[in-house]
Design a protein around this motif. Structure first.
Motif, PDB file in Angstrom:
ATOM      1  N   PHE A 321       0.873  -1.185   0.000  1.00 55.78           N
ATOM      2  CA  PHE A 321       0.000   0.000   0.000  1.00 55.78           C
ATOM      3  C   PHE A 321       0.906   1.230   0.000  1.00 55.78           C
ATOM      4  O   PHE A 321       2.068   1.165   0.420  1.00 55.78           O
ATOM      5  CB  PHE A 321      -0.990   0.008   1.168  1.00 55.78           C
ATOM      6  N   PRO A 322       0.399   2.372  -0.506  1.00 54.69           N
ATOM      7  CA  PRO A 322       1.273   3.538  -0.704  1.00 54.69           C
ATOM      8  C   PRO A 322       2.009   3.996   0.550  1.00 54.69           C
ATOM      9  O   PRO A 322       3.142   4.475   0.465  1.00 54.69           O
ATOM     10  CB  PRO A 322       0.299   4.613  -1.205  1.00 54.69           C
ATOM     11  N   GLU A 323       1.385   3.844   1.700  1.00 57.00           N
ATOM     12  CA  GLU A 323       2.018   4.307   2.934  1.00 57.00           C
ATOM     13  C   GLU A 323       3.193   3.439   3.342  1.00 57.00           C
ATOM     14  O   GLU A 323       3.881   3.753   4.323  1.00 57.00           O
ATOM     15  CB  GLU A 323       0.984   4.359   4.064  1.00 57.00           C
ATOM     16  N   GLY A 324       3.438   2.379   2.607  1.00 53.50           N
ATOM     17  CA  GLY A 324       4.640   1.580   2.830  1.00 53.50           C
ATOM     18  C   GLY A 324       5.890   2.287   2.333  1.00 53.50           C
ATOM     19  O   GLY A 324       7.010   1.919   2.694  1.00 53.50           O
ATOM     20  N   ILE A 325       5.703   3.304   1.498  1.00 54.77           N
ATOM     21  CA  ILE A 325       6.814   4.146   1.055  1.00 54.77           C
ATOM     22  C   ILE A 325       7.166   5.107   2.187  1.00 54.77           C
ATOM     23  O   ILE A 325       6.277   5.607   2.892  1.00 54.77           O
ATOM     24  CB  ILE A 325       6.418   4.941  -0.206  1.00 54.77           C
ATOM     25  N   LYS A 326       8.438   5.386   2.369  1.00 50.29           N
ATOM     26  CA  LYS A 326       8.844   6.332   3.403  1.00 50.29           C
ATOM     27  C   LYS A 326       8.153   7.670   3.182  1.00 50.29           C
ATOM     28  O   LYS A 326       7.946   8.100   2.039  1.00 50.29           O
ATOM     29  CB  LYS A 326      10.363   6.502   3.392  1.00 50.29           C
ATOM     30  N   ASP A 327       7.828   8.323   4.290  1.00 48.66           N
ATOM     31  CA  ASP A 327       7.007   9.531   4.221  1.00 48.66           C
ATOM     32  C   ASP A 327       7.609  10.608   3.322  1.00 48.66           C
ATOM     33  O   ASP A 327       6.908  11.230   2.520  1.00 48.66           O
ATOM     34  CB  ASP A 327       6.797  10.094   5.630  1.00 48.66           C
ATOM     35  N   ASP A 328       8.925  10.838   3.452  1.00 48.48           N
ATOM     36  CA  ASP A 328       9.538  11.899   2.642  1.00 48.48           C
ATOM     37  C   ASP A 328       9.570  11.527   1.170  1.00 48.48           C
ATOM     38  O   ASP A 328       9.443  12.392   0.298  1.00 48.48           O
ATOM     39  CB  ASP A 328      10.951  12.215   3.151  1.00 48.48           C
ATOM     40  N   GLU A 329       9.719  10.218   0.880  1.00 48.31           N
ATOM     41  CA  GLU A 329       9.726   9.775  -0.519  1.00 48.31           C
ATOM     42  C   GLU A 329       8.333   9.918  -1.133  1.00 48.31           C
ATOM     43  O   GLU A 329       8.194  10.371  -2.276  1.00 48.31           O
ATOM     44  CB  GLU A 329      10.185   8.312  -0.604  1.00 48.31           C
ATOM     45  N   SER A 377       8.533 -17.269  -1.472  1.00 49.97           N
ATOM     46  CA  SER A 377       8.662 -15.853  -1.836  1.00 49.97           C
ATOM     47  C   SER A 377       9.841 -15.233  -1.103  1.00 49.97           C
ATOM     48  O   SER A 377       9.892 -15.272   0.134  1.00 49.97           O
ATOM     49  CB  SER A 377       7.378 -15.085  -1.492  1.00 49.97           C
ATOM     50  N   LEU A 378      10.762 -14.654  -1.859  1.00 50.47           N
ATOM     51  CA  LEU A 378      11.915 -13.965  -1.279  1.00 50.47           C
ATOM     52  C   LEU A 378      11.647 -12.460  -1.355  1.00 50.47           C
ATOM     53  O   LEU A 378      11.497 -11.903  -2.436  1.00 50.47           O
ATOM     54  CB  LEU A 378      13.194 -14.316  -2.045  1.00 50.47           C
ATOM     55  N   ILE A 379      11.599 -11.816  -0.201  1.00 48.29           N
ATOM     56  CA  ILE A 379      11.312 -10.392  -0.116  1.00 48.29           C
ATOM     57  C   ILE A 379      12.620  -9.666   0.211  1.00 48.29           C
ATOM     58  O   ILE A 379      13.223  -9.892   1.267  1.00 48.29           O
ATOM     59  CB  ILE A 379      10.245 -10.098   0.949  1.00 48.29           C
ATOM     60  N   ILE A 380      13.048  -8.778  -0.711  1.00 47.97           N
ATOM     61  CA  ILE A 380      14.369  -8.143  -0.635  1.00 47.97           C
ATOM     62  C   ILE A 380      14.203  -6.632  -0.523  1.00 47.97           C
ATOM     63  O   ILE A 380      13.269  -6.049  -1.080  1.00 47.97           O
ATOM     64  CB  ILE A 380      15.191  -8.470  -1.900  1.00 47.97           C
ATOM     65  N   ALA A 381      15.137  -6.011   0.171  1.00 46.88           N
ATOM     66  CA  ALA A 381      15.192  -4.554   0.211  1.00 46.88           C
ATOM     67  C   ALA A 381      16.602  -4.130   0.573  1.00 46.88           C
ATOM     68  O   ALA A 381      17.372  -4.900   1.164  1.00 46.88           O
ATOM     69  CB  ALA A 381      14.198  -3.992   1.231  1.00 46.88           C
ATOM     70  N   GLY A 382      16.964  -2.928   0.217  1.00 44.64           N
ATOM     71  CA  GLY A 382      18.192  -2.337   0.712  1.00 44.64           C
ATOM     72  C   GLY A 382      17.953  -1.766   2.095  1.00 44.64           C
ATOM     73  O   GLY A 382      16.826  -1.388   2.434  1.00 44.64           O
ATOM     74  N   ASP A 383      18.985  -1.698   2.906  1.00 42.22           N
ATOM     75  CA  ASP A 383      18.787  -1.159   4.258  1.00 42.22           C
ATOM     76  C   ASP A 383      18.472   0.328   4.244  1.00 42.22           C
ATOM     77  O   ASP A 383      18.008   0.876   5.245  1.00 42.22           O
ATOM     78  CB  ASP A 383      19.998  -1.456   5.149  1.00 42.22           C
ATOM     79  N   LYS A 384      18.701   0.977   3.109  1.00 44.18           N
ATOM     80  CA  LYS A 384      18.330   2.383   2.943  1.00 44.18           C
ATOM     81  C   LYS A 384      17.287   2.519   1.835  1.00 44.18           C
ATOM     82  O   LYS A 384      17.239   3.513   1.111  1.00 44.18           O
ATOM     83  CB  LYS A 384      19.570   3.223   2.629  1.00 44.18           C
ATOM     84  N   ASP A 385      16.451   1.522   1.703  1.00 46.78           N
ATOM     85  CA  ASP A 385      15.418   1.501   0.665  1.00 46.78           C
ATOM     86  C   ASP A 385      14.414   2.625   0.884  1.00 46.78           C
ATOM     87  O   ASP A 385      14.256   3.135   2.000  1.00 46.78           O
ATOM     88  CB  ASP A 385      14.685   0.153   0.684  1.00 46.78           C
ATOM     89  N   MET A 386      13.731   3.011  -0.193  1.00 48.14           N
ATOM     90  CA  MET A 386      12.665   3.992  -0.067  1.00 48.14           C
ATOM     91  C   MET A 386      11.395   3.365   0.492  1.00 48.14           C
ATOM     92  O   MET A 386      10.428   4.075   0.820  1.00 48.14           O
ATOM     93  CB  MET A 386      12.392   4.676  -1.402  1.00 48.14           C
ATOM     94  N   ILE A 387      11.376   2.039   0.600  1.00 47.46           N
ATOM     95  CA  ILE A 387      10.296   1.340   1.274  1.00 47.46           C
ATOM     96  C   ILE A 387      10.668   1.216   2.748  1.00 47.46           C
ATOM     97  O   ILE A 387      11.803   0.884   3.082  1.00 47.46           O
ATOM     98  CB  ILE A 387      10.071  -0.057   0.665  1.00 47.46           C
ATOM     99  N   LYS A 388       9.717   1.477   3.622  1.00 45.86           N
ATOM    100  CA  LYS A 388       9.970   1.374   5.050  1.00 45.86           C
ATOM    101  C   LYS A 388      10.425  -0.042   5.408  1.00 45.86           C
ATOM    102  O   LYS A 388       9.802  -1.026   4.964  1.00 45.86           O
ATOM    103  CB  LYS A 388       8.717   1.731   5.838  1.00 45.86           C
ATOM    104  N   THR A 389      11.477  -0.159   6.190  1.00 48.96           N
ATOM    105  CA  THR A 389      12.013  -1.475   6.545  1.00 48.96           C
ATOM    106  C   THR A 389      10.965  -2.318   7.255  1.00 48.96           C
ATOM    107  O   THR A 389      10.817  -3.519   6.976  1.00 48.96           O
ATOM    108  CB  THR A 389      13.261  -1.327   7.427  1.00 48.96           C
TER     109      THR A 389
END
Length: 433
Positions: A321-329, A377-389
Motif C-alpha cells: 500500500f502507498p504508505e509503505g513508502i517512506k514519508d519523505d519519498e 517468496s523472497l522479499i528483498i530490500a536495501g537497508d536504505k530503501d525507499m520502502i519502510k524497513t
C-alpha cells in the motif's frame, strides 16, 4: 515502482560510486559543472543542439541540468529526455530555471539512453541581467567539442553527482561527422544494450502491444521492471540468470517500447491481466518471477490472482500500500506530480503523471491478504530503501513461505548497486529445493 521517474529519483537518490569505476547501465551522461555560488537566485538558461541516429528503435537522448546546493542536497533539476523526442535533424533545445538560493554547482549535461548514435553540439549557458534586461553568456569550456575530449576541459562522464565513471556499452568521443557547426560535435554511442535489441518482438495482449526480449534456455524466468523503467533495468542480471534460465523480459504498458492506452487507468490489476495474457501467448504455464519495485508488486499480484502460474517469486523494493513508502519519498512523489500537472500545457506530461498516480494511489492490499500466497517468496530490500524497513519485514512475515533479505549499504536500487550479491542471493533462492 519508483525508479527513474523521469530520472528524478535516480539522480536524486542513487549512492555515490568510486571515481573511475566502470558501471553497467542503459544510460550515461557527459557533464560540465559550473560554480554558481556567486550567481545564486539568478535566472539561467541552457541551450544545446542535439540529434540522434538510432533507426527509430525507441531510444532517445536529451540535455539536462541540476543544481547541487551547499548542503550537499539537490536543487533545481530538469532532464528533457522524457519531455522531448530527438530526431535525426539538428535542433536547438533549451532549459530555463532559477539557481537555488544556496546553489553551489550547476551541472549541465548531455544524456543518452539505449542503443544508438547521439550527437550534441554548441552548449551555451546564459544568466539574465535584471538591470540591462539582457541574457549574458557564461563561458563554458569546449562547449562546441572542437578540442579533444579529456579531463582538462571540465567535461566528465558519469551518472552520479560529481563522480567520474565509465558506463559499459557506451563510448563517448568527438566526431567530425556532420557537426551542427565547426568541425566536430560530441558523439555518445550505445551498443548491445537490452531493451532496444533487433531480436526483440511484440505481443498483442489486453488491447496493447507489449515489447519483449528472451535470453537463454531452460525453465522460464519472468523479470518485471519498476515504474519508470523498462526491461533494460535488468542489464546487470540478464547474463547471470540466462546461463540457467529462459529469461523473459517485457516492457510493461507505457514503458520502453510497449504501447499505452490513455483511456484506461493505469493500475496493477490492469498490468496483472496484461502479464497473464502475455504468458498465455508464449505458452508458459508456470514461471519463476523476479520483480523490482513496481515489478515486485506485480509479482505479488500474480501470485495472489494466479497461484497456479507462479512457481517462486523474488521481489525487491516492493510495497503493498502507498504508505509503505517512506514519508519523505511519498511526499516527493506527490510534489513532483504537482509540478508536472502545473506545467502540463500540451499534455506532454500525461504519461508521467499517470505513472506517479500509480504509486501514489496503489496498490491497496492488507497484510492479511498475503497469507493467500502459497509459493516460496523472497522479499528483498536495501537497508536504505525507499520502502519502510518495517513494511518489508511484515510482507515477508505474512507470506506463509516468505523469506527476508535486507542488503546492507544499499538503497532501492540494490539490483544495480550490488549486482553480484543480489544475483547470487536470488539464484540460490530459485535453486533451493
Amino acid at each position: 515502482m519508483k525508479k527513474n521517474l523521469s530520472l528524478f529519483l535516480l539522480l536524486f537518490h542513487m549512492l555515490i560510486f568510486a571515481q573511475n569505476k566502470t558501471l553497467i547501465s542503459n544510460w550515461t551522461s557527459y557533464v560540465q559543472s559550473v560554480n554558481v555560488e556567486d550567481k545564486q537566485n539568478q535566472n539561467f538558461r541552457v541551450t544545446a543542439k542535439m540529434r540522434k541516429d538510432n533507426n527509430n528503435n525507441g531510444s532517445n537522448c536529451g540535455i539536462w541540468c541540476r543544481v547541487d546546493k551547499t548542503d550537499g542536497k539537490n536543487g533545481f533539476f530538469e532532464n528533457q529526455y522524457y519531455t522531448v523526442q530527438a530526431t535525426n535533424e539538428w535542433k536547438i533545445y533549451e532549459i530555463k530555471g532559477v539557481i537555488d538560493p544556496t546553489g553551489k554547482l550547476l551541472n549541465i549535461g548531455a544524456f543518452a539512453q539505449d542503443n544508438g548514435d547521439f550527437y550534441f553540439d554548441d552548449f551555451k549557458l546564459e544568466l539574465f541581467n535584471g538591470k540591462s534586461k539582457k541574457w549574458i553568456e557564461v563561458p563554458l569550456k569546449n562547449s562546441g567539442f572542437e578540442e579533444n575530449l579529456n579531463s582538462d576541459n571540465n567535461w566528465y562522464e558519469g551518472i552520479y553527482s560529481g563522480e567520474t565513471a565509465h558506463i559499459k556499452h557506451f563510448n563517448i568521443e568527438s566526431s567530425a561527422y556532420q557537426p551542427a557547426s565547426g568541425k566536430k560535435s560530441l558523439l555518445i554511442r550505445g551498443r548491445n544494450i537490452i531493451g532496444t535489441m533487433p531480436e526483440g518482438k511484440f505481443a498483442d495482449v489486453n488491447g496493447v502491444k507489449l515489447y519483449y526480449e528472451i535470453y537463454g534456455e531452460g525453465e522460464p524466468l519472468l523479470m518485471l521492471h519498476g515504474n519508470g523503467q523498462s526491461i533494460s533495468a535488468f542489464i546487470n542480471q540478464v547474463e547471470d540468470f540466462s546461463r540457467k534460465y529462459k529469461v523473459i523480459l517485457v516492457d510493461c504498458r507505457g514503458r520502453g517500447k510497449s504501447a499505452y492506452d490513455k483511456n484506461k487507468e493505469l493500475t496493477f490489476d490492469l498490468q496483472t491481466e496484461d502479464l497473464k495474457q502475455f504468458l498465455d501467448k508464449l505458452g508458459i504455464k508456470k514461471t519463476k518471477i523476479l520483480g523490482w519495485s513496481d515489478g515486485g508488486i506485480l509479482a505479488i499480484s500474480l501470485a495472489l490472482k494466479y497461484p497456479e502460474l507462479t512457481d517462486k517469486i523474488a521481489c525487491s523494493g516492493a510495497n503493498i500500500f502507498p504508505e509503505g513508502i517512506k514519508d519523505d519519498e511519498l511526499k516527493s512523489l506527490k510534489e513532483y506530480k504537482a509540478s508536472l500537472v502545473s506545467s502540463n500545457r500540451n499534455h506532454q506530461n500525461d504519461l508521467l503523471i499517470d505513472l506517479l498516480d500509480l504509486d501514489i494511489k496503489y496498490p491497496n492490499w492488507k497484510f492479511e491478504d498475503l497469507k493467500n500466497i502459497q509459493c516460496p517468496s523472497l522479499i528483498i530490500a536495501g537497508d536504505k530503501d525507499m520502502i519502510k524497513t518495517e513494511h518489508t519485514v511484515k510482507i515477508a512475515e505474512f507470506i506463509p513461505k516468505g523469506q527476508l533479505a535486507v542488503i546492507p549499504k544499499s538503497s532501492h536500487f540494490v539490483p544495480e548497486e550490488k549486482p553480484t550479491i543480489f544475483n547470487q542471493l536470488v539464484l540460490d533462492f530459485f535453486e533451493d529445493k
